[in-house]
Design a protein around this motif. Sequence first.
Motif, PDB file in Angstrom:
ATOM      1  N   HIS A 290      60.938  72.358  46.175  1.00 26.83           N
ATOM      2  CA  HIS A 290      61.433  73.725  46.350  1.00 26.83           C
ATOM      3  C   HIS A 290      60.313  74.599  46.915  1.00 26.83           C
ATOM      4  N   ASP A 291      60.673  75.542  47.776  1.00 29.67           N
ATOM      5  CA  ASP A 291      59.652  76.425  48.330  1.00 29.67           C
ATOM      6  C   ASP A 291      59.847  77.849  47.824  1.00 29.67           C
ATOM      7  N   ALA A 292      58.911  78.720  48.173  1.00 29.31           N
ATOM      8  CA  ALA A 292      58.944  80.099  47.685  1.00 29.31           C
ATOM      9  C   ALA A 292      60.199  80.827  48.152  1.00 29.31           C
ATOM     10  N   GLU A 293      60.649  80.528  49.348  1.00 30.78           N
ATOM     11  CA  GLU A 293      61.848  81.192  49.868  1.00 30.78           C
ATOM     12  C   GLU A 293      63.065  80.895  48.995  1.00 30.78           C
ATOM     13  N   GLN A 294      63.186  79.649  48.540  1.00 30.61           N
ATOM     14  CA  GLN A 294      64.314  79.284  47.678  1.00 30.61           C
ATOM     15  C   GLN A 294      64.236  80.004  46.336  1.00 30.61           C
ATOM     16  N   VAL A 295      63.031  80.114  45.786  1.00 29.24           N
ATOM     17  CA  VAL A 295      62.853  80.806  44.509  1.00 29.24           C
ATOM     18  C   VAL A 295      63.208  82.283  44.656  1.00 29.24           C
ATOM     19  N   VAL A 296      62.682  82.904  45.696  1.00 26.90           N
ATOM     20  CA  VAL A 296      62.964  84.322  45.936  1.00 26.90           C
ATOM     21  C   VAL A 296      64.455  84.540  46.164  1.00 26.90           C
ATOM     22  N   ASP A 297      65.076  83.674  46.952  1.00 25.49           N
ATOM     23  CA  ASP A 297      66.511  83.816  47.227  1.00 25.49           C
ATOM     24  C   ASP A 297      67.334  83.726  45.946  1.00 25.49           C
ATOM     25  N   ALA A 298      66.959  82.806  45.044  1.00 27.36           N
ATOM     26  CA  ALA A 298      67.700  82.653  43.787  1.00 27.36           C
ATOM     27  C   ALA A 298      67.602  83.915  42.941  1.00 27.36           C
ATOM     28  N   LEU A 299      66.406  84.477  42.855  1.00 23.02           N
ATOM     29  CA  LEU A 299      66.225  85.690  42.055  1.00 23.02           C
ATOM     30  C   LEU A 299      66.985  86.869  42.660  1.00 23.02           C
ATOM     31  N   VAL A 300      66.887  87.020  43.968  1.00 19.10           N
ATOM     32  CA  VAL A 300      67.553  88.145  44.635  1.00 19.10           C
ATOM     33  C   VAL A 300      69.075  88.002  44.553  1.00 19.10           C
ATOM     34  N   GLU A 301      69.565  86.775  44.722  1.00 16.75           N
ATOM     35  CA  GLU A 301      71.017  86.560  44.734  1.00 16.75           C
ATOM     36  C   GLU A 301      71.664  86.875  43.389  1.00 16.75           C
ATOM     37  N   TYR A 302      71.007  86.497  42.305  1.00 19.12           N
ATOM     38  CA  TYR A 302      71.646  86.629  40.995  1.00 19.12           C
ATOM     39  C   TYR A 302      71.158  87.833  40.190  1.00 19.12           C
ATOM     40  N   SER A 303      70.187  88.561  40.702  1.00 23.21           N
ATOM     41  CA  SER A 303      69.656  89.694  39.947  1.00 23.21           C
ATOM     42  C   SER A 303      70.630  90.869  39.951  1.00 23.21           C
ATOM     43  N   ARG A 304      70.746  91.491  38.816  1.00 22.65           N
ATOM     44  CA  ARG A 304      71.626  92.657  38.683  1.00 22.65           C
ATOM     45  C   ARG A 304      71.017  93.887  39.353  1.00 22.65           C
ATOM     46  N   TYR A 305      69.691  93.949  39.343  1.00 22.05           N
ATOM     47  CA  TYR A 305      68.982  95.093  39.909  1.00 22.05           C
ATOM     48  C   TYR A 305      67.983  94.584  40.953  1.00 22.05           C
ATOM     49  N   PRO A 306      67.457  95.468  41.797  1.00 23.14           N
ATOM     50  CA  PRO A 306      66.451  95.034  42.778  1.00 23.14           C
ATOM     51  C   PRO A 306      65.264  94.356  42.090  1.00 23.14           C
TER      52      PRO A 306
END
Length: 288
Positions: A60-76
């Motif tokens: 897994h790369d950083a982009e995948q980690v960031v995308d997962a957090l951004v996609e499922y986060s309720r807030y920015p």
Amino acid sequence: MTGPLIVQSDKTLLLEVDHDLADACRRAIAPFAELERAPEHIHTYRVTPLGLWNARAAGHDAEQVVDALVEYSRYPVPHALLVDIAETMARYGRLTLSKHPVHGLVLTTTDRPVLEEILRSKKMQPLVGARIDPDTVAVHPSERGQVKQTLLKLGWPAEDLAGYVDGEAHPIELAEDGWSLRPYQKQAVEGFWHGGSGVVVLPCGAGKTLVGAGAMAQAKATTLILVTNTVSARQWKHELVKRTSLTEDEIGEYSGTRKEIRPVTIATYQVLTTRRKGVYPHLELFDS
């Protein structure tokens, strides 16, 4: 719909269990986030350097980690946290353990100042040998694990390419006759398998052996199980025969009294760590 995840600046993740997207979110963050607390409605995860590096090791790369957090986060998601994740994951792989055709196990770098930094560490100096070239230093095979642990503590995890191979396939199925894994056990198996590796933490009596059996059924490969003593070894064998498709003949015990190597081998730590004249003769079991 708002997401099920609250991402905090201290790298804590709060997952709303009853949310419609909770299961999808759990799968997305499992490779890099460690579960800390799991009360009824809100599960608490934490993003750690080790978790991020394990995710990198699993592909897994950083982009995948960031995308997962951004996609499922309720807030920015806090920008500083995203930057920190990218920088932390970028540390992985600048050092590589590999096998050299002449010098054996070596530590190589793609960033020479990093190698210079770790070689100045008093903890690393006893673990490495001669400098082969500006980007490569020899490592004694027996120090492979210690080198990796030390590099983790120094903040420069090494990518280990020194000879791991896929296990030999072997059919293993759960024999769920009148019983089944509990939901939390299934989650543990899924998290372990989806993340590529991991540590299952459950209280006594919660069925860690069954989680292990579930992971074996997922892997369907020859398996080495390490236990503290022969009593635990025989308990494992009893449970595997009872709960899986494995027969007694497919399960071996490797202890002080028996040396059976089978498709599934259960060994004691004491035997594997026995040292004679500076040599660990039973470590060959890992290659069986």
